[in-house]
Scaffold this active site. Structure first.
Site, PDB file in Angstrom:
ATOM      1  N   ASP A  14       5.281 -12.672  -1.013  1.00  0.00           N
ATOM      2  CA  ASP A  14       6.411 -11.744  -0.952  1.00  0.00           C
ATOM      3  C   ASP A  14       6.924 -11.514  -2.372  1.00  0.00           C
ATOM      4  O   ASP A  14       7.300 -12.471  -3.070  1.00  0.00           O
ATOM      5  CB  ASP A  14       7.500 -12.399  -0.087  1.00  0.00           C
ATOM      6  N   ASP A  38      10.685  -1.777  -0.831  1.00  0.00           N
ATOM      7  CA  ASP A  38      11.996  -1.256  -1.212  1.00  0.00           C
ATOM      8  C   ASP A  38      13.095  -1.895  -0.342  1.00  0.00           C
ATOM      9  O   ASP A  38      14.110  -2.394  -0.862  1.00  0.00           O
ATOM     10  CB  ASP A  38      11.958   0.261  -0.998  1.00  0.00           C
TER      11      ASP A  38
HETATM   12  N1  AR6 Z   1       6.177  -8.078  -0.981  1.00  0.00           N
HETATM   13  C1  AR6 Z   1       4.990  -7.580  -1.410  1.00  0.00           C
HETATM   14  N2  AR6 Z   1       4.376  -6.525  -0.826  1.00  0.00           N
HETATM   15  C2  AR6 Z   1       4.984  -5.961   0.238  1.00  0.00           C
HETATM   16  C3  AR6 Z   1       6.233  -6.422   0.740  1.00  0.00           C
HETATM   17  C4  AR6 Z   1       6.832  -7.534   0.080  1.00  0.00           C
HETATM   18  N3  AR6 Z   1       8.009  -8.038   0.473  1.00  0.00           N
HETATM   19  N4  AR6 Z   1       6.577  -5.623   1.813  1.00  0.00           N
HETATM   20  C5  AR6 Z   1       5.589  -4.717   1.961  1.00  0.00           C
HETATM   21  N5  AR6 Z   1       4.618  -4.918   1.035  1.00  0.00           N
HETATM   22  P1  AR6 Z   1       5.476   0.248   0.895  1.00  0.00           P
HETATM   23  P2  AR6 Z   1       4.760   2.759  -0.497  1.00  0.00           P
HETATM   24  C6  AR6 Z   1       3.355  -4.175   0.798  1.00  0.00           C
HETATM   25  O1  AR6 Z   1       5.505   0.953   2.206  1.00  0.00           O
HETATM   26  O2  AR6 Z   1       3.504   2.892   0.293  1.00  0.00           O
HETATM   27  C7  AR6 Z   1       9.637   2.834   1.283  1.00  0.00           C
HETATM   28  O3  AR6 Z   1      10.301   3.255   2.430  1.00  0.00           O
HETATM   29  C8  AR6 Z   1       2.843  -3.288   1.896  1.00  0.00           C
HETATM   30  O4  AR6 Z   1       2.089  -4.043   2.822  1.00  0.00           O
HETATM   31  O5  AR6 Z   1       6.554  -0.718   0.588  1.00  0.00           O
HETATM   32  O6  AR6 Z   1       4.709   2.978  -1.980  1.00  0.00           O
HETATM   33  C9  AR6 Z   1      10.146   3.522   0.021  1.00  0.00           C
HETATM   34  O7  AR6 Z   1      11.533   3.746   0.070  1.00  0.00           O
HETATM   35  C10 AR6 Z   1       1.996  -2.304   1.125  1.00  0.00           C
HETATM   36  O8  AR6 Z   1       0.692  -2.844   0.871  1.00  0.00           O
HETATM   37  O9  AR6 Z   1       5.484   1.311  -0.344  1.00  0.00           O
HETATM   38  C11 AR6 Z   1       9.367   4.797   0.001  1.00  0.00           C
HETATM   39  O10 AR6 Z   1       9.974   5.778   0.824  1.00  0.00           O
HETATM   40  C12 AR6 Z   1       2.681  -2.175  -0.226  1.00  0.00           C
HETATM   41  O11 AR6 Z   1       3.597  -3.269  -0.267  1.00  0.00           O
HETATM   42  C13 AR6 Z   1       8.033   4.407   0.582  1.00  0.00           C
HETATM   43  O12 AR6 Z   1       8.284   3.262   1.402  1.00  0.00           O
HETATM   44  C14 AR6 Z   1       3.459  -0.877  -0.428  1.00  0.00           C
HETATM   45  O13 AR6 Z   1       4.059  -0.470   0.788  1.00  0.00           O
HETATM   46  C15 AR6 Z   1       7.041   3.992  -0.472  1.00  0.00           C
HETATM   47  O14 AR6 Z   1       5.802   3.753   0.134  1.00  0.00           O
END
Ligand code: AR6
Length: 173
Positions: A14, A38
């Protein structure tokens, strides 16, 4: 100042728990929060991060943070010192947006280096809500970081599940 490509490390875990100078947030242009990374950063980091994001919207980024760019705030209650917010591109099969995804890594590193950060943790930007295929995103991320001359010593990719971890591990050899 020592420059060159940073050392790359991989962690399954995480990103909010990383003891680094900078945690990079996969934000959206509004800078006002969302799901995924986020949501986790704002939840764990507390309200000061959102306060600074609102101030950025009221000043430099009245129209939001453009895709591919990066900006820093406090890390609030996270173990990190700063959060660098960047906006990844939404994946498209019709249009090649990989330069924007590479830009997120490069620009985030530039902001981190300006702060004097030596260790930076990145999530797999755009691979969640924004649907970028993991293997391709991992290739772009690793290439972008290895092609960046920076005073940052360590870039830590923090992957949330085995599949993402394996995609990045395959790229690092
Ligand atoms: N630690 C590490 N990785 C994570 C965590 C965590 N705590 N939580 C999720 N991931 P995403 P995006 C992974 O959706 O695709 C938001 O709503 C997840 O499994 O967080 O860039 C923003 O506000 C995935 O592999 O980001 C934007 O609207 C990766 O992090 C939108 O999502 C990125 O997933 C951005 O989408």
């Amino acid at each position: 100042m020592s420059t060159g490509a940073p050392r790359l490390t991989l962690v399954l875990g995480d990103i909010t728990e990383q003891d680094v100078d900078v945690v990079v947030n996969a934000a959206n242009s509004s800078l006002l929060g969302g799901g995924g990374v986020d949501g986790a950063i704002h939840r764990r980091g507390g309200p000061r991060i959102l306060e600074e994001c609102r101030a950025l919207r009221a000043s430099r980024y009245g129209r939001g943070l453009p895709t591919g760019q990066a900006v820093a705030t406090t890390a609030g209650e996270l173990p990190a010192r700063w959060v660098v917010h960047t906006v990844g591109p939404v994946y498209s099969r019709e249009e090649d947006r990989s330069a924007l995804l590479a830009s997120c890594y490069r620009e985030s590193l530039a902001v981190a280096a300006n702060l004097g950060a030596r260790t930076v943790a990145f999530p797999a930007i755009s691979t969640g809500v924004y649907r970028w295929p993991l293997e391709d995103a991992a290739r772009i991320a690793v290439e972008a970081v290895l092609n960046t001359d920076t005073t940052v010593d360590e870039v830590r990719f923090v992957l949330f599940d085995e599949r993402a971890y394996e995609a990045f591990a395959a790229r690092l050899g």
